[in-house]
Motif scaffolding. Sequence first.
Motif, mmCIF file in Angstrom:
data_model
loop_
_atom_site.group_PDB
_atom_site.id
_atom_site.type_symbol
_atom_site.label_atom_id
_atom_site.label_comp_id
_atom_site.label_asym_id
_atom_site.label_seq_id
_atom_site.Cartn_x
_atom_site.Cartn_y
_atom_site.Cartn_z
ATOM 1 N N SER A 1 0.836 -1.206 0.000
ATOM 2 C CA SER A 1 0.000 0.000 0.000
ATOM 3 C C SER A 1 0.870 1.255 0.000
ATOM 4 O O SER A 1 2.042 1.217 0.381
ATOM 5 C CB SER A 1 -0.935 -0.003 1.213
ATOM 6 N N GLY A 2 0.291 2.334 -0.474
ATOM 7 C CA GLY A 2 1.001 3.605 -0.510
ATOM 8 C C GLY A 2 1.950 3.752 -1.687
ATOM 9 O O GLY A 2 2.722 4.705 -1.741
ATOM 10 N N ARG A 3 1.878 2.832 -2.644
ATOM 11 C CA ARG A 3 2.779 2.875 -3.799
ATOM 12 C C ARG A 3 2.052 3.230 -5.093
ATOM 13 O O ARG A 3 2.621 3.091 -6.174
ATOM 14 C CB ARG A 3 3.480 1.524 -3.963
ATOM 15 N N GLY A 4 0.781 3.633 -5.001
ATOM 16 C CA GLY A 4 0.028 4.016 -6.191
ATOM 17 C C GLY A 4 -0.680 2.875 -6.890
ATOM 18 O O GLY A 4 -1.235 3.059 -7.977
ATOM 19 N N VAL A 5 -0.698 1.696 -6.274
ATOM 20 C CA VAL A 5 -1.334 0.541 -6.893
ATOM 21 C C VAL A 5 -2.841 0.755 -7.009
ATOM 22 O O VAL A 5 -3.439 0.525 -8.070
ATOM 23 C CB VAL A 5 -1.026 -0.760 -6.111
ATOM 24 N N GLY A 6 -3.465 1.213 -5.933
ATOM 25 C CA GLY A 6 -4.914 1.459 -5.953
ATOM 26 C C GLY A 6 -5.299 2.496 -6.991
ATOM 27 O O GLY A 6 -6.271 2.317 -7.726
ATOM 28 N N ARG A 7 -4.535 3.569 -7.067
ATOM 29 C CA ARG A 7 -4.809 4.620 -8.063
ATOM 30 C C ARG A 7 -4.687 4.061 -9.477
ATOM 31 O O ARG A 7 -5.545 4.289 -10.331
ATOM 32 C CB ARG A 7 -3.869 5.804 -7.882
ATOM 33 N N ALA A 8 -3.633 3.298 -9.730
ATOM 34 C CA ALA A 8 -3.443 2.731 -11.069
ATOM 35 C C ALA A 8 -4.588 1.784 -11.427
ATOM 36 O O ALA A 8 -5.096 1.814 -12.559
ATOM 37 C CB ALA A 8 -2.099 2.002 -11.146
ATOM 38 N N LEU A 9 -5.011 0.967 -10.484
ATOM 39 C CA LEU A 9 -6.126 0.061 -10.744
ATOM 40 C C LEU A 9 -7.418 0.834 -10.994
ATOM 41 O O LEU A 9 -8.186 0.497 -11.906
ATOM 42 C CB LEU A 9 -6.303 -0.923 -9.583
ATOM 43 N N CYS A 10 -7.666 1.856 -10.212
ATOM 44 C CA CYS A 10 -8.889 2.645 -10.389
ATOM 45 C C CYS A 10 -8.879 3.376 -11.728
ATOM 46 O O CYS A 10 -9.892 3.415 -12.433
ATOM 47 C CB CYS A 10 -9.068 3.609 -9.223
ATOM 48 N N GLU A 11 -7.757 3.939 -12.101
ATOM 49 C CA GLU A 11 -7.651 4.596 -13.407
ATOM 50 C C GLU A 11 -7.879 3.592 -14.532
ATOM 51 O O GLU A 11 -8.514 3.905 -15.540
ATOM 52 C CB GLU A 11 -6.294 5.282 -13.552
ATOM 53 N N TYR A 12 -7.376 2.385 -14.355
ATOM 54 C CA TYR A 12 -7.574 1.326 -15.338
ATOM 55 C C TYR A 12 -9.069 1.014 -15.484
ATOM 56 O O TYR A 12 -9.594 0.878 -16.600
ATOM 57 C CB TYR A 12 -6.804 0.075 -14.915
ATOM 58 N N VAL A 13 -9.756 0.886 -14.356
ATOM 59 C CA VAL A 13 -11.187 0.583 -14.372
ATOM 60 C C VAL A 13 -11.971 1.694 -15.055
ATOM 61 O O VAL A 13 -12.878 1.424 -15.850
ATOM 62 C CB VAL A 13 -11.704 0.327 -12.937
ATOM 63 N N ILE A 14 -11.629 2.935 -14.781
ATOM 64 C CA ILE A 14 -12.325 4.057 -15.421
ATOM 65 C C ILE A 14 -12.138 3.988 -16.936
ATOM 66 O O ILE A 14 -13.106 4.136 -17.697
ATOM 67 C CB ILE A 14 -11.839 5.407 -14.850
ATOM 68 N N ALA A 15 -10.929 3.746 -17.380
ATOM 69 C CA ALA A 15 -10.668 3.630 -18.825
ATOM 70 C C ALA A 15 -11.436 2.449 -19.413
ATOM 71 O O ALA A 15 -12.037 2.558 -20.497
ATOM 72 C CB ALA A 15 -9.166 3.489 -19.084
ATOM 73 N N TRP A 16 -11.436 1.310 -18.726
ATOM 74 C CA TRP A 16 -12.173 0.135 -19.190
ATOM 75 C C TRP A 16 -13.658 0.450 -19.338
ATOM 76 O O TRP A 16 -14.280 0.077 -20.338
ATOM 77 C CB TRP A 16 -11.958 -1.032 -18.220
ATOM 78 N N ALA A 17 -14.225 1.106 -18.328
ATOM 79 C CA ALA A 17 -15.661 1.414 -18.359
ATOM 80 C C ALA A 17 -15.993 2.339 -19.532
ATOM 81 O O ALA A 17 -16.991 2.127 -20.233
ATOM 82 C CB ALA A 17 -16.101 2.034 -17.039
#
Length: 166
Positions: free
Chosen positions: A94-110
């Motif tokens: 945690s704290g390494r930007g993994v959550g942000r990268a995953l969320c950005e990925y999901v937004i692009a996918w959607a």
Amino acid sequence: MLIREATEADWPAVWPFFRRIVASGETYPYPLDLGEEEGRGWWLLPAPDRTVVAVDDEGGGAVLGSAKMNCNMSRAGNARHVASASFMVDPDHSGRGVGRALCEYVIAWARESGFRAIQFNAVVETNVRAVRLYESLGFRIVGTVPEGFRHPAHGLVGVHVMHLAL
């Protein structure tokens, strides 16, 4: 970091942090004693839904986190234009930007999949880091279910419904 489609072969790397997060009882409404096979079925979604993993592409390919994304409501109904997703980041990363990268990925996918919005149905209000992350990406809290979640340390706390128009 590389985000790619999850496979059955990734589950042994996802399961330890999945189990740890679920068993903590702090962020997911899943049963605390959820078994591995049931957890796999709930997390590794078949097409047209999708599950991805974030892997350390410089440090040996360790799985850092995962996201599952899907239609929020019935695929055949009048709400099929709204997506949803869930995220788990290995607490050791945690704290390494993994959550942000995953969320950005999901937004692009959607967006690419033609969804008009994303709705998160149950964001525990004490999960402040997640709420802050989602808000920084444009999500809004559109409602809160008072005392909708039994937190092991804070007792009954609210559950936010969060929304992002695409």
